[in-house]
Write an enzyme that holds these catalytic residues in place. Structure first.
Site, PDB file in Angstrom:
ATOM      1  N   SER A 144      15.703 -54.449 -48.484  1.00  0.00           N
ATOM      2  CA  SER A 144      16.695 -53.607 -49.155  1.00  0.00           C
ATOM      3  C   SER A 144      17.783 -53.233 -48.169  1.00  0.00           C
ATOM      4  O   SER A 144      17.521 -53.105 -46.964  1.00  0.00           O
ATOM      5  CB  SER A 144      16.034 -52.330 -49.689  1.00  0.00           C
ATOM      6  OG  SER A 144      17.008 -51.412 -50.158  1.00  0.00           O
ATOM      7  N   TYR A 158      11.446 -44.941 -47.952  1.00  0.00           N
ATOM      8  CA  TYR A 158      11.636 -46.278 -48.522  1.00  0.00           C
ATOM      9  C   TYR A 158      12.432 -47.148 -47.556  1.00  0.00           C
ATOM     10  O   TYR A 158      12.106 -48.321 -47.347  1.00  0.00           O
ATOM     11  CB  TYR A 158      12.352 -46.158 -49.860  1.00  0.00           C
ATOM     12  CG  TYR A 158      12.731 -47.481 -50.507  1.00  0.00           C
ATOM     13  CD1 TYR A 158      11.773 -48.293 -51.075  1.00  0.00           C
ATOM     14  CD2 TYR A 158      14.068 -47.893 -50.560  1.00  0.00           C
ATOM     15  CE1 TYR A 158      12.119 -49.501 -51.683  1.00  0.00           C
ATOM     16  CE2 TYR A 158      14.429 -49.082 -51.163  1.00  0.00           C
ATOM     17  CZ  TYR A 158      13.445 -49.881 -51.722  1.00  0.00           C
ATOM     18  OH  TYR A 158      13.798 -51.071 -52.323  1.00  0.00           O
TER      19      TYR A 158
END
Length: 245
Positions: A144, A158
């Site tokens: 990501s 995250y």
């Protein structure tokens, strides 16, 4: 000639589902892994079959070692040895600053996004590497842009989890490069899928260079390229699919 066998961890929704549909049309046998939503997985399988491909849904929690090993075994029994793998299983957790996040949120995210990813990569090596009697293969892990941006104010845990994915891709790519394997990553930016909290896409639009969020299919196209022989000398790479973010 045998068909390539692709297992997609987290293949029942979003980017994983979009990849499954492209892969089916491209001649892969596709195994769609899901954790809870059997109906969503069945819908993806049906779409793959409509495109002329073969597909099966395989339930399993990609944070659990025993489930990961079982899923790999079931796919091999159905289609033969796995030759391609996409890790698209992941969660973000409830958005907040780090000092407001619970330990449970952080632990669950890391269990799935990092530790589960490591376990899946280990299973890939044991399946594909010529060191273990395999015939080689291609792996794409979903990272990501959060790993680069840091996830401040939303999901630092995250971002940390996906930074771990970035590191494991480089390490395993180098470990297995002479064993017939390629391991790469894609780093999506803001992609309009159900992983996004309600209202987030609209809120961040002014900060996106292209003025729009990406679509799951745009990331899936990048994944398919990295899986393919067209990317035969690309190994340990991380392709940003972020619209310039």
């Amino acid at each position: 000639m045998s068909r390539p066998v692709l297992l997609i961890a987290g293949g029942s929704r979003g980017i994983g589902a979009a990849t499954a549909k492209l892969a089916g049309a491209a001649g892969y046998d596709v195994a769609v892994n899901y954790k809870n939503n059997a109906n969503a997985a069945a819908s993806v399988v049906a779409a793959v079959k409509l495109s002329g491909g073969q597909a099966v849904a395989v339930q399993g929690d990609m944070a659990l070692e025993e489930d990961i090993e079982r899923v790999f075994e079931q796919v091999a029994e159905k289609f033969g040895p796995i030759t391609h793998f996409v890790h698209s299983a992941g969660i973000i957790g409830e958005a907040s600053r780090l000092d407001e996040a619970s330990a449970a949120t952080m632990r669950e995210t890391l269990d799935i996004d990092t530790f589960g990813a490591l376990l899946c990569l280990r299973a890939c090596v044991r399946t594909m590497s010529t060191k273990h009697g395999g015939k080689g293969g291609s792996v794409v892990m979903l990272s990501s842009m959060a790993a680069t941006i840091g996830g401040g104010g939303e999901c630092v845990w995250y971002a940390a989890a996906k930074a771990g994915v970035d590191a494991m891709v480089i390490g395993v790519a180098r470990e297995t490069a002479k064993e017939g394997m390629r391991v790469n990553a894609v780093s999506p930016g803001v992609i309009d899928t159900d992983i996004q909290p309600p209202g987030r896409v609209e809120r961040v639009l002014p900060a996106l260079p292209m003025g729009r969020a990406g679509e799951a299919g745009e990331v899936a196209e990048a994944i398919m390229f990295l899986l393919s022989d067209a990317a035969s000398y690309i190994n340990g790479a991380n392709l940003r699919v972020s619209g310039g973010r």
